[in-house]
Each structure stands twice: as C-alpha cells, then as structure tokens.
Design a protein around this motif. Structure first.
Motif, mmCIF file in Angstrom:
data_model
loop_
_atom_site.group_PDB
_atom_site.id
_atom_site.type_symbol
_atom_site.label_atom_id
_atom_site.label_comp_id
_atom_site.label_asym_id
_atom_site.label_seq_id
_atom_site.Cartn_x
_atom_site.Cartn_y
_atom_site.Cartn_z
ATOM 1 N N ILE B 22 1.070 -1.598 0.187
ATOM 2 C CA ILE B 22 0.037 -0.413 -0.422
ATOM 3 C C ILE B 22 0.787 1.050 -0.138
ATOM 4 C CG2 ILE B 22 -1.789 1.110 1.195
ATOM 5 C CD1 ILE B 22 -3.245 -1.329 2.058
ATOM 6 N N ALA B 26 0.662 4.579 -2.135
ATOM 7 C CA ALA B 26 -0.072 5.462 -1.123
ATOM 8 C C ALA B 26 0.786 6.855 -1.218
ATOM 9 C CB ALA B 26 -0.551 5.809 -0.153
ATOM 10 N N VAL B 216 -3.859 6.671 -6.092
ATOM 11 C CA VAL B 216 -4.001 6.165 -4.855
ATOM 12 C C VAL B 216 -4.961 5.786 -5.250
ATOM 13 C CG1 VAL B 216 -5.764 7.996 -3.130
ATOM 14 C CG2 VAL B 216 -3.282 9.076 -4.398
ATOM 15 N N LEU B 220 -5.782 2.755 -2.606
ATOM 16 C CA LEU B 220 -7.764 2.044 -2.141
ATOM 17 C C LEU B 220 -7.706 0.806 -2.023
ATOM 18 C CD1 LEU B 220 -8.902 5.656 -2.535
ATOM 19 C CD2 LEU B 220 -8.670 4.962 -0.305
ATOM 20 N N ARG B 223 -6.457 -1.579 -0.294
ATOM 21 C CA ARG B 223 -6.983 -1.749 1.199
ATOM 22 C C ARG B 223 -8.280 -1.891 1.632
ATOM 23 N NH1 ARG B 223 -4.969 -0.065 5.796
ATOM 24 N NH2 ARG B 223 -3.792 1.632 4.575
ATOM 25 N N ARG B 224 -9.086 -1.876 0.346
ATOM 26 C CA ARG B 224 -10.588 -2.420 0.057
ATOM 27 C C ARG B 224 -10.085 -4.095 0.518
ATOM 28 N NH1 ARG B 224 -14.985 0.022 0.538
ATOM 29 N NH2 ARG B 224 -16.082 -1.873 0.309
ATOM 30 N N CYS C 22 -13.331 7.220 1.191
ATOM 31 C CA CYS C 22 -13.439 5.970 0.165
ATOM 32 C C CYS C 22 -11.518 4.839 1.813
ATOM 33 C CB CYS C 22 -12.507 5.991 -0.546
ATOM 34 S SG CYS C 22 -13.865 6.451 -2.122
ATOM 35 N N GLU C 23 -11.076 5.623 2.190
ATOM 36 C CA GLU C 23 -10.384 4.986 2.538
ATOM 37 C C GLU C 23 -10.301 4.843 4.468
ATOM 38 O OE1 GLU C 23 -6.977 4.666 2.582
ATOM 39 O OE2 GLU C 23 -5.786 4.189 4.627
ATOM 40 N N TRP C 24 -10.996 6.236 5.033
ATOM 41 C CA TRP C 24 -12.041 5.434 6.169
ATOM 42 C C TRP C 24 -12.500 4.029 6.160
ATOM 43 C CZ3 TRP C 24 -16.932 6.526 7.958
ATOM 44 C CH2 TRP C 24 -17.067 5.826 9.211
ATOM 45 N N ARG C 27 -10.516 1.616 5.981
ATOM 46 C CA ARG C 27 -10.303 1.112 6.868
ATOM 47 C C ARG C 27 -11.643 0.577 8.327
ATOM 48 N NH1 ARG C 27 -4.975 3.510 8.961
ATOM 49 N NH2 ARG C 27 -4.416 3.984 6.880
#
Lengths: 232, 250, 48
Positions: B22, B26, B216, B220, B223-224, C22-24, C27
């Motif tokens: 990531i 990022a 970015v 994202l 992470r998802r 989106c990031e929040w 997480r």
C-alpha cells in the motif's frame, strides 16, 4: 466414450415447443398479456393530463412518452418471465434438459416478445393517434418499437434470470435493466422525433437492428449462465 | 514474475503482501497529487476562455477516467473469476465497485460545479459526458444492489459477474448513443474542456493528477481488497492462525 | 482566483473529502471484520 448421435435432440424442435407452450400459456391467462398493455395505455394517457392538450406539445413529447411507456410495460411483464417456471419446477427441467440452455433461453425471450412486445407494437398506433402523430411518424414508431422490444425482451431475460427467486426482485430488475436499456430508448425515441421533424430514419433503424443482432448473440448465453447460477 | 503473480493470487499471501504494498502506491500518489494540486491551482496560467474555472479539470478528468477504469477492472476481474474460478478475482470485483461508484459521483459533482459558471446551470442534459457518467453511476448502483441482495457469497459473485460483463459490452454503446443524442441538440455548442493544444504549464499538472489519482486509487483498492479477502476467508485456518498470533491487526 | 474561486476550491475540497471517506471506510471495514473474527476465534478457543 460413445457418441450418441440419435439421442442428441433437435435444438429447433425443443425451442419451438417451448415457444408454443409459453405463448399458449399466455393466451390461457389473458391477464398476463393484457395488464402490461393497459399499463402502457395508462402511462401514455397520464402525460396529456398533466401537461395539457396542446396538439404541438403532444406531437413533440409523443415519441418519447410512448417509448418510455413501452419500456416500463416491458419491464412489468419481464418480472414474471421465469417466475412461474421457477415456482412449478419446470425451470429445473430446463436446466437438466438435453437441449442447450442458451437455446431454451432464446425460446423464453421469443415467447416473451410474442406475448408482450408484439401486442405492444400492434396497440401503439392507437395511442399514437391520440397524440396526433401523423401516419408516417406512426409507421416509424411501430418499426422502432418492433426492433426495440426484441432487444428489450432479450436484454430483459438476462435481468429476469439474475433476479429470479430473489426477494424484492421487481425493483432490482428495473434497477439492473433500465440503465442498460438506455441506448434502445434513446435511439428508438429520437429516431421517431427525427422523422417528425422531417429527417431521415436510416441511421437510427440501422442502430436498432445492429443492437438486436448484438443482443441475439449475447443475451441467450448470459441468460443461460444466470439461470444456472440462480438455480443451485 | 509469474511466480510472484501466482503467489499474489493466493489469499493468505495477498493479505500479507498487500499491507506492505500500500505505501508504495499511496506515497508517490499523494506526492503527485500534492504537486498537481499546487501547480494546478497556483502555477498553471488561467485559461483564456474559461478563466480560472478550468482548474476544476484537474480533479474532474482524473475522477472521470478512473470511474470508467474501475468499471473495466470490475468487468475483467469478474470475467476472470467466472471463467477461471479465481477467488481473488471475485474479491477484486466486489472491492472495486464502491470505489468506482465514489469516483463516478466525484466526476458528476465536479462536472456539475464546473457547469454552473460555464453554462449557468448545475446540470446540462446536452453534455454527453455528464449524462453517460450518470448512467454509469446507475450501472454501479445496479451491480451493488444485485450483490447485496444475494446472501451466498459465491452465488453473488457469479451472478454479479454476468451482470458486469453484459454491462461492459453496453458501456461503450451507452456512451456512443448519448453522444449521438446530444449531437442532435441544436445550439448546444459546449465549451471544450481542455482542448487539444494545451500549454505545457497546464498539461503537466494534469498528467501528475491523473497518475496521482491512479496510484491513490490503487492504494484504496488494495486496502478494500484486504478487508474483503479477510472477510471471505474468515473460516479458513490461516485467518485463525493470523488472529491468534496477533499479527495483521492493521 | 477571481469570481470562480469558490467553485474551484469546493471541487478540490470535495475530492479530498471523497478520498478520505474511501480510505476511512476501507479501514473501518477491515477493523470490523477483524474484530468479528477475533471474537469468534477467541470464543472457540475457550470451549476447546
């Protein structure tokens, strides 16, 4: 492994039998055929009531209104495309049938078009008359509806197959199909408007025809895949 | 290379590698965004036609590009998942859809805000790009609604994959038909966003923004995808071991 | 930025907000999934 030629069923026979069965079922339950038609007529009748009876206004909104009404009526009838088959178990018969499922899916679409699309095309001139559309415009409208409803029956069968057996399937089906149906709607309605304005029709009709061919080559297979997935 | 990809496709390995991957997306992504924002807002000269309003393209164009890119990623990975029964591919499709919808919304909102000073309205039906972005947003909504209404994950994966593939065939046709439709509107001579001959001082920030957005977006998505993989593998042994060892909390 | 300042700044601010959301969301989803599994694994561990 032996090749069992004699047991391979004739695809066209299976397809025809399915179409005949579905259409005669629809004829036995006339409500299934008539309700979408009444819906079509009623939606079309709402617009003059809210907008006003001016001839010019009606003529300019007529093609668009008729097309939207036709799309909504088709959606209404698509909802039950696989529903009774799902409930009485004949869908499972179709899944295990030796006839390829894609051919049966094509048959379902064809039967759906015969019992909902075609009546819509035949009724449309009456509605078009109340919108003061001229004879030539009405002719083009019928032609675009003819091609467009075939596409919608094919495209819609994919959505109906994906949502069969789901809760709140009706709303979901509309949500899935409406954005995908946008090209048909745009070309159908705009072609009729163009004719009303005195322009040529060939471009729009070619597009609608090409879209029918595209859907013919994609939709039966997608419907078959979707039926297998939603019926495990 | 193949070995690396093959390992990446296995959920436990992906889960472990992703968290280290990531920052590589990022960090340069955020740097590019910072440069692009600064240069786009303060260095690039104002457009001679649109004045300073043209600066909105620095966020609008990357968002619009990624909104379509995300649909393509979704359809391709859904297809891979359907045909080769690859688990991670379905997880990618599930993870990318809400991101794609977010970027589509962003493209619509910034396009609408741009339209206010340019056309004098918040919404102009005559603009084909905005209209097809709207249809794209509906396509995402339909996809996510279908996914949410099927409880069984594997069934939801395959059903939504069929929809994504049929949708992918239709996306270019929708775009084309909306363009044809709006070209018939008389007098809708719209100001071109950007234009072919762009000054370098205007172009470089845009390129930086596009690359920055893409990186970015990648971060994202990773992470998802990590959360999605963990959820899908929740009954697997490696997840149990991971939790008991206390690693992977991040 | 002249008369367009408000439009331009609100677009950039909106972009930042969407990216942060989106990031929040990614997480929090990860945290929830992790916590749910943790609760289940620990509960199973106790009964064993």
């Amino acid at each position: 492994m032996t090749i069992q030629d004699e047991q391979l069923p004739d695809i066209s026979t299976g397809l025809l039998a399915l179409i005949v069965r579905d259409v005669s079922l629809a004829v036995k339950r006339p409500g299934d055929v008539l309700n979408p038609l009444f819906f079509f007529a009623m939606v079309a009748a709402l617009f003059p009531l809210v907008i006003g009876p001016g001839t010019e206004q009606l003529q300019s909104i007529g093609p668009g209104v008729l097309w939207v009404a036709a799309l909504l009526a088709t959606l209404l009838s698509l909802n039950s495309l696989f529903l009774s088959d799902h409930e009485d178990g004949s869908l499972e018969q179709m899944l295990v049938s030796p006839v390829p499922l894609a051919a049966l899916a094509l048959g379902k679409s064809a039967a759906h078009w015969l019992s909902s699309g075609l009546p819509l095309v035949l009724v449309s001139p009456v509605i078009a008359m109340t919108y003061q559309l001229s004879l030539s415009v009405t002719g083009v409208l019928m032609l675009t509806l003819l091609l467009g409803t075939i596409s919608l029956s094919l495209l819609g069968s994919v959505g109906a197959a994906l949502t069969v057996g789901l809760h709140r399937g009706t709303a979901l089906l509309s949500l899935l199909i409406l954005p995908l149906a946008m090209p048909v709607l745009i070309f159908g309605a705009r072609t009729v408007s163009l004719v009303a304005a005195g322009d040529g029709v060939a471009g729009g009709l070619y597009f609608l025809g090409a879209y029918v061919l595209l859907m013919l080559s994609i939709a039966p297979f997608a419907t078959a895949a979707a039926l297998r997935i939603s019926n495990e | 290379m193949w070995k690396f990809l093959h390992r990446l496709a296995s959920p436990p390995h992906f889960y472990r590698i992703a968290i280290n991957l990531i920052p590589w997306f990022a960090m340069p992504g955020l740097l590019l965004l910072a440069y692009g924002t600064y240069a786009g807002l303060f260095v690039a000269p104002a457009d001679y036609q649109q004045g300073d309003a043209f600066r909105i393209i620095y966020v609008h164009v990357p968002a619009a590009y990624l909104s379509m890119m995300a649909y393509m990623i979704m359809a391709v990975s859904a297809g891979i998942g359907l045909i080769w029964r690859m688990k991670l591919a379905h997880a990618v499709a599930a993870a990318v859809a809400p991101l794609g919808a977010s970027f589509t919304f962003l493209a619509l909102a910034t396009g609408s805000i741009w339209g206010r000073p340019m056309w004098g309205t918040w919404w102009e039906w005559g603009d084909p790009r905005l209209t097809s972005e709207l249809v794209l947003l509906f396509l995402y909504f339909g996809y996510m609604a279908l996914r949410n209404s099927i409880d069984d994950t594997s069934k939801a994966d395959r059903a939504s994959a069929v929809l994504a593939m049929v949708g992918a065939v239709n996306v270019p046709i929708i775009h084309f038909s909306v363009e044809w439709w709006s070209s018939l509107h008389q007098g809708s001579t719209l100001v071109r966003k950007g234009g072919p001959a762009m000054d370098a001082a205007m172009l470089y920030p845009l390129l930086a923004m596009i690359f920055g957005f893409t990186l970015v977006f990648g971060a994202l998505l990773l992470r998802r995808l990590r959360a999605e993989v963990l959820f899908r593998e929740r009954r697997k042994r490696w997840v149990r071991d991971l939790i008991l060892s206390g690693n992977g909390k991040r | 930025m002249g008369p367009y300042g408000l439009y331009v700044w609100s677009c950039f601010a909106l972009t930042a907000i969407v990216l942060v959301i989106c990031e929040w969301r990614a997480r929090t989803r990860h945290r929830h999934v992790y916590r749910d599994i943790e609760v289940r694994v620990k509960a199973l561990g106790d009964t064993e």
